[in-house]
Design an enzyme around this catalytic site. Structure first.
Site, PDB file in Angstrom:
ATOM      1  CE  LYS A  13     -16.585  35.885   7.792  1.00 50.97           C
ATOM      2  NZ  LYS A  13     -15.277  35.581   8.424  1.00 50.97           N
ATOM      3  NE  ARG A  88     -13.594  37.546   2.480  1.00 45.87           N
ATOM      4  CZ  ARG A  88     -14.100  36.457   3.068  1.00 45.87           C
ATOM      5  NH1 ARG A  88     -15.330  36.101   2.875  1.00 45.87           N
ATOM      6  NH2 ARG A  88     -13.344  35.746   3.847  1.00 45.87           N
ATOM      7  NE  ARG A 127     -11.676  26.699   9.727  1.00 46.01           N
ATOM      8  CZ  ARG A 127     -12.148  27.785   9.137  1.00 46.01           C
ATOM      9  NH1 ARG A 127     -13.375  28.195   9.378  1.00 46.01           N
ATOM     10  NH2 ARG A 127     -11.382  28.485   8.328  1.00 46.01           N
ATOM     11  NE  ARG A 138     -11.418  27.167   4.941  1.00 45.53           N
ATOM     12  CZ  ARG A 138     -12.221  28.185   5.230  1.00 45.53           C
ATOM     13  NH1 ARG A 138     -13.363  27.981   5.843  1.00 45.53           N
ATOM     14  NH2 ARG A 138     -11.893  29.413   4.901  1.00 45.53           N
ATOM     15  NE  ARG A 149      -8.398  32.591   5.282  1.00 43.38           N
ATOM     16  CZ  ARG A 149      -8.806  31.639   6.142  1.00 43.38           C
ATOM     17  NH1 ARG A 149      -7.978  30.692   6.541  1.00 43.38           N
ATOM     18  NH2 ARG A 149     -10.029  31.639   6.583  1.00 43.38           N
TER      19      ARG A 149
HETATM   20  P1  AP5 Z   1     -15.994  29.880  11.692  1.00 46.36           P
HETATM   21  O1  AP5 Z   1     -17.406  29.962  12.110  1.00 46.36           O
HETATM   22  O2  AP5 Z   1     -15.624  28.913  10.612  1.00 46.36           O
HETATM   23  O3  AP5 Z   1     -15.433  31.342  11.368  1.00 46.36           O
HETATM   24  P2  AP5 Z   1     -15.526  32.180  10.040  1.00 46.36           P
HETATM   25  O4  AP5 Z   1     -15.538  33.603  10.462  1.00 46.36           O
HETATM   26  O5  AP5 Z   1     -16.649  31.680   9.183  1.00 46.36           O
HETATM   27  O6  AP5 Z   1     -14.103  31.792   9.443  1.00 46.36           O
HETATM   28  P3  AP5 Z   1     -13.696  31.424   7.958  1.00 46.36           P
HETATM   29  O7  AP5 Z   1     -12.228  31.059   8.040  1.00 46.36           O
HETATM   30  O8  AP5 Z   1     -14.582  30.407   7.342  1.00 46.36           O
HETATM   31  O9  AP5 Z   1     -13.914  32.798   7.309  1.00 46.36           O
HETATM   32  P4  AP5 Z   1     -13.246  33.402   6.083  1.00 46.36           P
HETATM   33  O10 AP5 Z   1     -13.949  34.685   6.027  1.00 46.36           O
HETATM   34  O11 AP5 Z   1     -11.774  33.490   6.058  1.00 46.36           O
HETATM   35  O12 AP5 Z   1     -13.512  32.278   5.003  1.00 46.36           O
HETATM   36  P5  AP5 Z   1     -14.595  32.133   3.863  1.00 46.36           P
HETATM   37  O13 AP5 Z   1     -14.993  30.718   3.848  1.00 46.36           O
HETATM   38  O14 AP5 Z   1     -15.642  33.186   3.963  1.00 46.36           O
HETATM   39  O15 AP5 Z   1     -15.135  29.584  13.014  1.00 46.36           O
HETATM   40  C1  AP5 Z   1     -13.724  29.408  12.950  1.00 46.36           C
HETATM   41  C2  AP5 Z   1     -13.311  28.371  14.011  1.00 46.36           C
HETATM   42  O16 AP5 Z   1     -13.588  28.916  15.304  1.00 46.36           O
HETATM   43  C3  AP5 Z   1     -14.097  27.053  13.920  1.00 46.36           C
HETATM   44  O17 AP5 Z   1     -13.258  26.000  14.236  1.00 46.36           O
HETATM   45  C4  AP5 Z   1     -15.202  27.237  14.967  1.00 46.36           C
HETATM   46  O18 AP5 Z   1     -15.641  26.017  15.490  1.00 46.36           O
HETATM   47  C5  AP5 Z   1     -14.509  28.091  16.018  1.00 46.36           C
HETATM   48  N1  AP5 Z   1     -15.419  28.980  16.743  1.00 46.36           N
HETATM   49  C6  AP5 Z   1     -16.536  29.609  16.276  1.00 46.36           C
HETATM   50  N2  AP5 Z   1     -17.108  30.354  17.244  1.00 46.36           N
HETATM   51  C7  AP5 Z   1     -16.316  30.200  18.350  1.00 46.36           C
HETATM   52  C8  AP5 Z   1     -16.381  30.730  19.672  1.00 46.36           C
HETATM   53  N3  AP5 Z   1     -17.355  31.564  20.077  1.00 46.36           N
HETATM   54  N4  AP5 Z   1     -15.387  30.386  20.531  1.00 46.36           N
HETATM   55  C9  AP5 Z   1     -14.392  29.545  20.157  1.00 46.36           C
HETATM   56  N5  AP5 Z   1     -14.295  28.996  18.921  1.00 46.36           N
HETATM   57  C10 AP5 Z   1     -15.238  29.331  18.026  1.00 46.36           C
HETATM   58  O19 AP5 Z   1     -13.723  32.490   2.575  1.00 46.36           O
HETATM   59  C11 AP5 Z   1     -12.692  31.647   2.134  1.00 46.36           C
HETATM   60  C12 AP5 Z   1     -12.070  32.235   0.874  1.00 46.36           C
HETATM   61  O20 AP5 Z   1     -13.067  32.327  -0.168  1.00 46.36           O
HETATM   62  C13 AP5 Z   1     -11.524  33.673   1.005  1.00 46.36           C
HETATM   63  O21 AP5 Z   1     -10.211  33.715   1.547  1.00 46.36           O
HETATM   64  C14 AP5 Z   1     -11.579  34.125  -0.457  1.00 46.36           C
HETATM   65  O22 AP5 Z   1     -10.522  33.587  -1.208  1.00 46.36           O
HETATM   66  C15 AP5 Z   1     -12.887  33.508  -0.950  1.00 46.36           C
HETATM   67  N6  AP5 Z   1     -14.028  34.403  -0.741  1.00 46.36           N
HETATM   68  C16 AP5 Z   1     -15.114  34.179   0.065  1.00 46.36           C
HETATM   69  N7  AP5 Z   1     -15.970  35.220   0.014  1.00 46.36           N
HETATM   70  C17 AP5 Z   1     -15.413  36.126  -0.839  1.00 46.36           C
HETATM   71  C18 AP5 Z   1     -15.796  37.413  -1.289  1.00 46.36           C
HETATM   72  N8  AP5 Z   1     -16.944  38.011  -0.857  1.00 46.36           N
HETATM   73  N9  AP5 Z   1     -14.990  38.069  -2.156  1.00 46.36           N
HETATM   74  C19 AP5 Z   1     -13.853  37.497  -2.609  1.00 46.36           C
HETATM   75  N10 AP5 Z   1     -13.415  36.297  -2.207  1.00 46.36           N
HETATM   76  C20 AP5 Z   1     -14.179  35.608  -1.327  1.00 46.36           C
END
Ligand code: AP5
Length: 199
Positions: A13, A88, A127, A138, A149
């Site tokens: 994402k 979410r 990552r 992270r 998660r």
């Molecule tokens: P990346 O692009 O970072 O993937 P992502 O889907 O953004 O993964 P995240 O782990 O950041 O998502 P998340 O939803 O768990 O975390 P968030 O920060 O939103 O890619 C992942 C890896 O894959 C990278 O190394 C990348 O290079 C690689 N990659 C990408 N595309 C690729 C491809 N095509 N092929 C191969 N490799 C690839 O949330 C973190 C925390 O914040 C949550 O757990 C929660 O506690 C809180 N939070 C955030 N939003 C909310 C909400 N709305 N409500 C409540 N709590 C929330």
């Protein structure tokens, strides 16, 4: 355009949000990034959110929704935005719909990135982020937290797929392949295939 990118942790994402938002000229708004900036800045919001994030749990809806409402009220989000990691929960989705209704706006599209769990675990465990000149993992990318998660995603976030499908807004796309290939699929789902030279 007003877009939501949906998908499990590690689906890509954040990676796609930056590229697609750049292509469309709208801000990419990541709730995870906003929370992490607050954690680094040791703000009250950050200290509160950190407890949930480190455990791999969702930050409570009332905190998250208020934060997003404030962000969407900023001038750069008036004409459009791409939301990454929000909503979410069904409650967050309903509140987002209510907030947009009040402004006379609506979502144009919700794109769900589909990746199988084994690949998600592989991506997240590999990552690393550059912090102060050093590559670090992270806190929530440790294997046991990643598993949790993914469980939280299945229980609380996956139902959004049906919610948005019912509204006729959902496009599910295969997010396996190169970043460029996935970008091309997302742009096609958004009705903007000509914006990408890749396929
Ligand atoms: P990346 O692009 O970072 O993937 P992502 O889907 O953004 O993964 P995240 O782990 O950041 O998502 P998340 O939803 O768990 O975390 P968030 O920060 O939103 O890619 C992942 C890896 O894959 C990278 O190394 C990348 O290079 C690689 N990659 C990408 N595309 C690729 C491809 N095509 N092929 C191969 N490799 C690839 O949330 C973190 C925390 O914040 C949550 O757990 C929660 O506690 C809180 N939070 C955030 N939003 C909310 C909400 N709305 N409500 C409540 N709590 C929330």
């Amino acid at each position: 355009m007003r877009i939501v990118l949906l998908g499990p942790p590690g689906a890509g994402k954040g990676t796609q949000a930056q590229i697609i938002a750049g292509e469309l000229g709208v801000p990419a708004i990541s709730t995870g990034d906003i929370f992490r900036a607050n954690v680094s800045g040791q703000t009250e919001l950050g200290l509160e959110a950190k407890v949930y994030m480190d455990a791999g749990d969702l930050v409570p809806d009332e905190i998250t929704v208020a934060m997003v409402k404030d962000r969407l009220a900023e001038p750069d989000a008036k004409a459009g935005f791409l939301l990454d990691g929000f909503p979410r929960t069904i409650a967050q989705a309903e509140q987002l719909r209510g907030s947009l209704d009040e402004l006379g706006h609506h979502l144009d599209r919700v794109v769900e990135l589909v990746v199988e769990e084994e690949e998600l675990v592989r991506r997240l465990s590999g990552r690393r982020m550059l912090v102060g000149g050093e590559w670090v993992q992270r806190d929530d990318d440790r294997p046991e937290t990643v598993r949790h998660r993914l469980e939280v995603y299945r229980e609380q976030t996956a139902p959004l797929s049906g919610f948005y499908d019912g509204e006729g807004l959902l496009s599910r796309i295969d997010a396996i392949g190169t970043v460029e290939e996935v970008t091309a699929r997302v742009l096609t789902a958004l009705g903007q295939p000509g914006r990408s030279d890749h396929s």
